[in-house]
Motif scaffolding. Structure first.
Motif, PDB file in Angstrom:
ATOM      1  N   UNK A   1       0.796  -1.225   0.000  1.00 43.93           N
ATOM      2  CA  UNK A   1       0.000   0.000   0.000  1.00 43.93           C
ATOM      3  C   UNK A   1       0.829   1.276   0.000  1.00 43.93           C
ATOM      4  N   UNK A   2       2.057   1.206   0.509  1.00 38.09           N
ATOM      5  CA  UNK A   2       2.832   2.445   0.672  1.00 38.09           C
ATOM      6  C   UNK A   2       4.060   2.474  -0.247  1.00 38.09           C
ATOM      7  N   UNK A   3       4.885   1.424  -0.183  1.00 36.55           N
ATOM      8  CA  UNK A   3       6.163   1.500  -0.893  1.00 36.55           C
ATOM      9  C   UNK A   3       6.009   1.229  -2.389  1.00 36.55           C
ATOM     10  N   UNK A   4       5.330   0.120  -2.746  1.00 41.76           N
ATOM     11  CA  UNK A   4       5.211  -0.220  -4.171  1.00 41.76           C
ATOM     12  C   UNK A   4       4.528   0.877  -4.993  1.00 41.76           C
ATOM     13  N   UNK A   5       3.380   1.419  -4.525  1.00 40.72           N
ATOM     14  CA  UNK A   5       2.747   2.468  -5.345  1.00 40.72           C
ATOM     15  C   UNK A   5       3.670   3.650  -5.612  1.00 40.72           C
ATOM     16  N   UNK A   6       4.527   3.976  -4.636  1.00 38.87           N
ATOM     17  CA  UNK A   6       5.447   5.089  -4.849  1.00 38.87           C
ATOM     18  C   UNK A   6       6.625   4.672  -5.711  1.00 38.87           C
ATOM     19  N   UNK A   7       7.036   3.405  -5.554  1.00 37.64           N
ATOM     20  CA  UNK A   7       8.140   2.902  -6.366  1.00 37.64           C
ATOM     21  C   UNK A   7       7.726   2.835  -7.834  1.00 37.64           C
ATOM     22  N   UNK A   8       6.413   2.696  -8.084  1.00 34.74           N
ATOM     23  CA  UNK A   8       5.920   2.581  -9.451  1.00 34.74           C
ATOM     24  C   UNK A   8       6.371   3.744 -10.323  1.00 34.74           C
ATOM     25  N   UNK A   9       6.494   4.912  -9.714  1.00 31.03           N
ATOM     26  CA  UNK A   9       6.900   6.080 -10.475  1.00 31.03           C
ATOM     27  C   UNK A   9       8.306   5.889 -11.042  1.00 31.03           C
ATOM     28  N   UNK A  10       9.150   5.154 -10.303  1.00 30.96           N
ATOM     29  CA  UNK A  10      10.499   4.879 -10.798  1.00 30.96           C
ATOM     30  C   UNK A  10      10.522   3.619 -11.654  1.00 30.96           C
ATOM     31  N   UNK A  11       9.536   2.735 -11.431  1.00 27.79           N
ATOM     32  CA  UNK A  11       9.561   1.431 -12.093  1.00 27.79           C
ATOM     33  C   UNK A  11       8.907   1.487 -13.476  1.00 27.79           C
ATOM     34  N   UNK A  12       7.823   2.255 -13.596  1.00 31.60           N
ATOM     35  CA  UNK A  12       7.038   2.226 -14.835  1.00 31.60           C
ATOM     36  C   UNK A  12       7.815   2.679 -16.080  1.00 31.60           C
ATOM     37  N   UNK A  13       8.527   3.806 -16.058  1.00 26.84           N
ATOM     38  CA  UNK A  13       9.194   4.207 -17.306  1.00 26.84           C
ATOM     39  C   UNK A  13      10.165   3.151 -17.846  1.00 26.84           C
ATOM     40  N   UNK A  14      11.095   2.612 -17.018  1.00 26.78           N
ATOM     41  CA  UNK A  14      11.968   1.581 -17.579  1.00 26.78           C
ATOM     42  C   UNK A  14      11.218   0.305 -17.949  1.00 26.78           C
ATOM     43  N   UNK A  15      10.114  -0.001 -17.231  1.00 28.51           N
ATOM     44  CA  UNK A  15       9.351  -1.197 -17.580  1.00 28.51           C
ATOM     45  C   UNK A  15       8.716  -1.038 -18.959  1.00 28.51           C
ATOM     46  N   UNK A  16       8.266   0.173 -19.240  1.00 29.36           N
ATOM     47  CA  UNK A  16       7.712   0.449 -20.574  1.00 29.36           C
ATOM     48  C   UNK A  16       8.736   0.147 -21.646  1.00 29.36           C
ATOM     49  N   UNK A  17       9.973   0.579 -21.431  1.00 29.04           N
ATOM     50  CA  UNK A  17      11.024   0.288 -22.399  1.00 29.04           C
ATOM     51  C   UNK A  17      11.256  -1.213 -22.485  1.00 29.04           C
ATOM     52  N   UNK A  18      11.155  -1.885 -21.313  1.00 36.23           N
ATOM     53  CA  UNK A  18      11.362  -3.341 -21.313  1.00 36.23           C
ATOM     54  C   UNK A  18      10.290  -4.048 -22.152  1.00 36.23           C
ATOM     55  N   UNK A  19       9.024  -3.567 -22.045  1.00 41.55           N
ATOM     56  CA  UNK A  19       7.948  -4.189 -22.830  1.00 41.55           C
ATOM     57  C   UNK A  19       8.256  -4.030 -24.315  1.00 41.55           C
ATOM     58  N   UNK A  20       8.679  -2.830 -24.694  1.00 40.51           N
ATOM     59  CA  UNK A  20       8.971  -2.578 -26.105  1.00 40.51           C
ATOM     60  C   UNK A  20      10.159  -3.435 -26.551  1.00 40.51           C
ATOM     61  N   UNK A  21      11.192  -3.512 -25.698  1.00 40.05           N
ATOM     62  CA  UNK A  21      12.338  -4.381 -26.022  1.00 40.05           C
ATOM     63  C   UNK A  21      11.897  -5.834 -26.135  1.00 40.05           C
ATOM     64  N   UNK A  22      11.017  -6.251 -25.219  1.00 42.84           N
ATOM     65  CA  UNK A  22      10.546  -7.633 -25.217  1.00 42.84           C
ATOM     66  C   UNK A  22       9.812  -7.945 -26.519  1.00 42.84           C
TER      67      UNK A  22
END
Lengths: 343, 273
Positions: free
Chosen positions: A222-243
């Protein structure tokens, strides 16, 4: 546009220069100048580069249209073909499943790596080291040939009776080999992305949540992951495209994705270039869709991160913009220009 | 709230130990080390229910560390801390003492509210969700009820119009008041304030202190680490002066602040004159 304006702008600057020299004689007063409507700086090199690019673009266009080897009619014929559609479906399916394994596995490995349990942490570290250290193409071929190493796979009590088992050859289909190869490799990369995101969240957040009596799992969810998402989502987007692009590697293990499908057609018909262009166009379409989706998701997870009022999901889904920050400044610049010309 | 009537009779008077409630916090010979650095060297302290105790002392004297030990954010190395009769962080069975499981520590923290120097509001949640998060998630309070309580608490700290704002849209003082409301939503029996105004601009300190003064008047048990001598003078029932990981003196604000017996206390207070 610039050439049309240049004679007038030079005269105005000369006029203002002489005006400034006049007023410079009286040091007590500051000259009355309004910078609104000032002549912009000109960039001749920019126009030169635009010219060069225009010539190159014209050349490219000419090449695309006049070279008969493109066989554009063949491209058009195959672009909407059903076989190609099936290949695309496989590519998308593979991207989605491998990415899901990658994300879920990545979160688990990242949390394990940050665990206080040293053994678990070391094992998760070793996982990342191993799967990032071997080229994914090699991993794919290895999974595909697993039966040579391990003829039979079974589940049961370790060193005891087995509950279910079967021949590796029939269990590990090309699709499963592809999913395992791409997914497990992706999990290693995602683990590092997730770990970076979790470390990016301030320790005070965990403390505040703990002081409220929240348990560790709840704090993470509820606290850490939702905030970490802001750092996680942009590189994950690139990972999806790379994948999505990396799925084309599975053509080496004879899985009928987009690339393998066009290959199998041009091996028969020798229409190599048109079919590769069909593949290129479809890859571009798919990655473009992903780019757009990525920007939506990024904006969603940026909520609360800035002082501006957050936008609701539908606001940014339809690109609704908030009012410009300084509307007054823009209104002022227009009426002041004619005033300058009368001078 | 229980002490409401009592508090209105004598709002600023120090609580007489004879009429005050039973000890809510009992710290006995608390020791804490960070590596080779001994931060707490045997703290003894009692806080009675309804009492407001202010911890003063130079930075590095161990005030904040001691506060963080009370809800087990830091683990003590020796001694004991009891809150509401429960041994914090440990369990005694016979002659042996065992560490509590994380789940049990979590359970103990429910009744102890804490307000931090840097607010630590959850930036991804609205003000209302910040206040509702723990009651709904931890106490399983029905959402409608938690929402009502949260809105009432926000009104109490004077921020009912900011319920749907996000923390970063608020000033520091407003954020700290939300943090107080968030802690109160768990209906704690004890509130810990760790330098609640130290990160604020001078003109925002007043609004937070006013909120805290309000809570003190309602009879909430509060343990406050602060450098606001004025607040201590006006609101505290008892002032405790710490230095070098020890309690040097303790007593009513008048005793400690106006007639300090210790040289260190005098030197410390001299800087605020």
């Amino acid at each position: 546009m610039a050439t049309a304006h240049s004679p007038t702008t030079t005269t105005t600057t000369k006029a203002t220069q002489s005006a400034q020299e006049d007023t410079a004689a009286a040091p007590d007063t500051v000259p009355a100048v309004d910078v609104a409507g000032a002549a912009p700086v000109r960039h001749p090199l920019r126009w030169l580069s635009v010219l060069v690019l225009a010539v190159l673009a014209a050349q490219l266009g000419h090449f695309l249209v006049t070279n008969p080897n493109f066989e554009w009619s063949t491209v058009g014929g195959y672009f909407g073909a059903q076989v190609i559609g099936e290949g695309i479906a496989t590519t998308i399916e593979l991207t989605v499943v491998a990415m899901l394994i990658g994300i879920v596995g990545g979160v688990l490995v990242a949390v394990g790596r940050m665990s206080e349990n040293r053994v678990l942490s070391a094992v998760c570290g070793a996982y990342v080291w191993f799967f990032r250290g071997i080229p994914v193409l090699v991993q794919l071929v290895f999974w595909y040939n697993l039966s040579a190493l391990l003829p039979r796979i079974s589940f049961g009590v370790p060193f005891g009776p087995e509950f279910i088992g079967g021949q590796t050859n029939s269990l590990i289909t090309p699709l499963l080999a592809a999913i395992l190869g791409l997914g497990l490799n992706e999990a290693a990369y995602m683990a590092e992305i997730v770990r970076g995101g979790l470390l990016g969240v301030d320790q005070g957040q965990t403390e505040a949540a703990a002081a409220l009596g929240m348990g560790r799992a709840r704090i993470l969810r509820r606290v850490v992951l939702p905030q970490a998402m802001r750092f996680i989502v942009p590189p994950t987007g690139s990972q999806v495209i790379n994948m999505m692009k990396a799925t084309s590697l599975v053509s080496v293990i004879a899985l009928a994705d987009l690339l393998y499908t066009v290959q199998s057609i041009y091996n028969r018909t020798f229409e190599t270039i048109p079919l590769l262009i069909v593949a290129c166009l479809w890859y571009l379409v798919m990655t473009s869709v992903l780019y757009v989706g990525q920007s939506f998701i990024e904006r969603y997870y940026a909520r609360g991160a800035t002082r501006n009022a957050p936008q609701g999901f539908w606001d940014f889904a339809f690109f609704r913009r908030r009012a410009a920050p300084f509307p007054a400044a823009r209104e002022r610049s227009t009426p002041s220009t004619p005033e300058k010309e009368t001078r | 709230m229980i002490k409401d009537a009592l508090a209105t009779d004598a709002p600023a008077d120090p609580v007489d130990p004879a009429t005050a409630g039973p000890p809510l916090v009992v710290a006995h010979d608390v020791h804490k080390r960070f590596g080779h650095l001994e931060v707490l060297r045997g703290i003894d302290l009692e806080v009675r229910a309804g009492e407001v105790v202010v911890l003063l002392g130079p930075s590095g004297s161990g005030k904040s560390t001691f506060l963080r030990c009370i809800n087990h954010l830091e683990q003590i190395d020796a001694g004991s801390i009891h809150v509401g009769g429960r041994l914090i962080g440990y369990r005694r069975s016979g002659s042996r003492v065992h560490h509590l499981r994380p789940r049990e520590v979590t359970r103990q923290r429910r009744d102890i509210g804490m307000v931090f120097q840097h607010f630590n509001l959850f930036p991804h949640l609205t003000v209302l969700s910040n206040v509702m998060e723990a009651p709904v998630g931890v106490l399983r309070t029905p959402k409608a009820e938690a929402r009502e309580t949260a809105l009432a608490l926000l009104e109490r700290v004077g921020l009912s119009d900011k319920a749907s704002a996000y923390p970063r849209q608020l000033s520091g003082g407003q954020q700290q008041r939300v943090a107080i409301a968030r802690a109160l939503a768990m209906r704690p029996e004890l509130m810990l304030f760790d330098e609640p105004t130290s990160a604020l601009d001078p003109e925002l300190v007043g609004e937070v202190l006013a909120t805290m003064r309000d809570l003190a008047r309602d009879g909430l048990t509060m343990l406050v680490v602060t450098h606001e001598i004025g607040f201590a003078k006006e609101v505290a029932d008892r002032v405790v002066f710490m230095d070098g990981g020890r309690v040097l003196e303790s007593g009513t604000p008048r005793e400690v602040l106006d007639h300090p017996t210790h040289e260190r206390t005098r030197a410390f207070l001299g800087r605020f004159l």
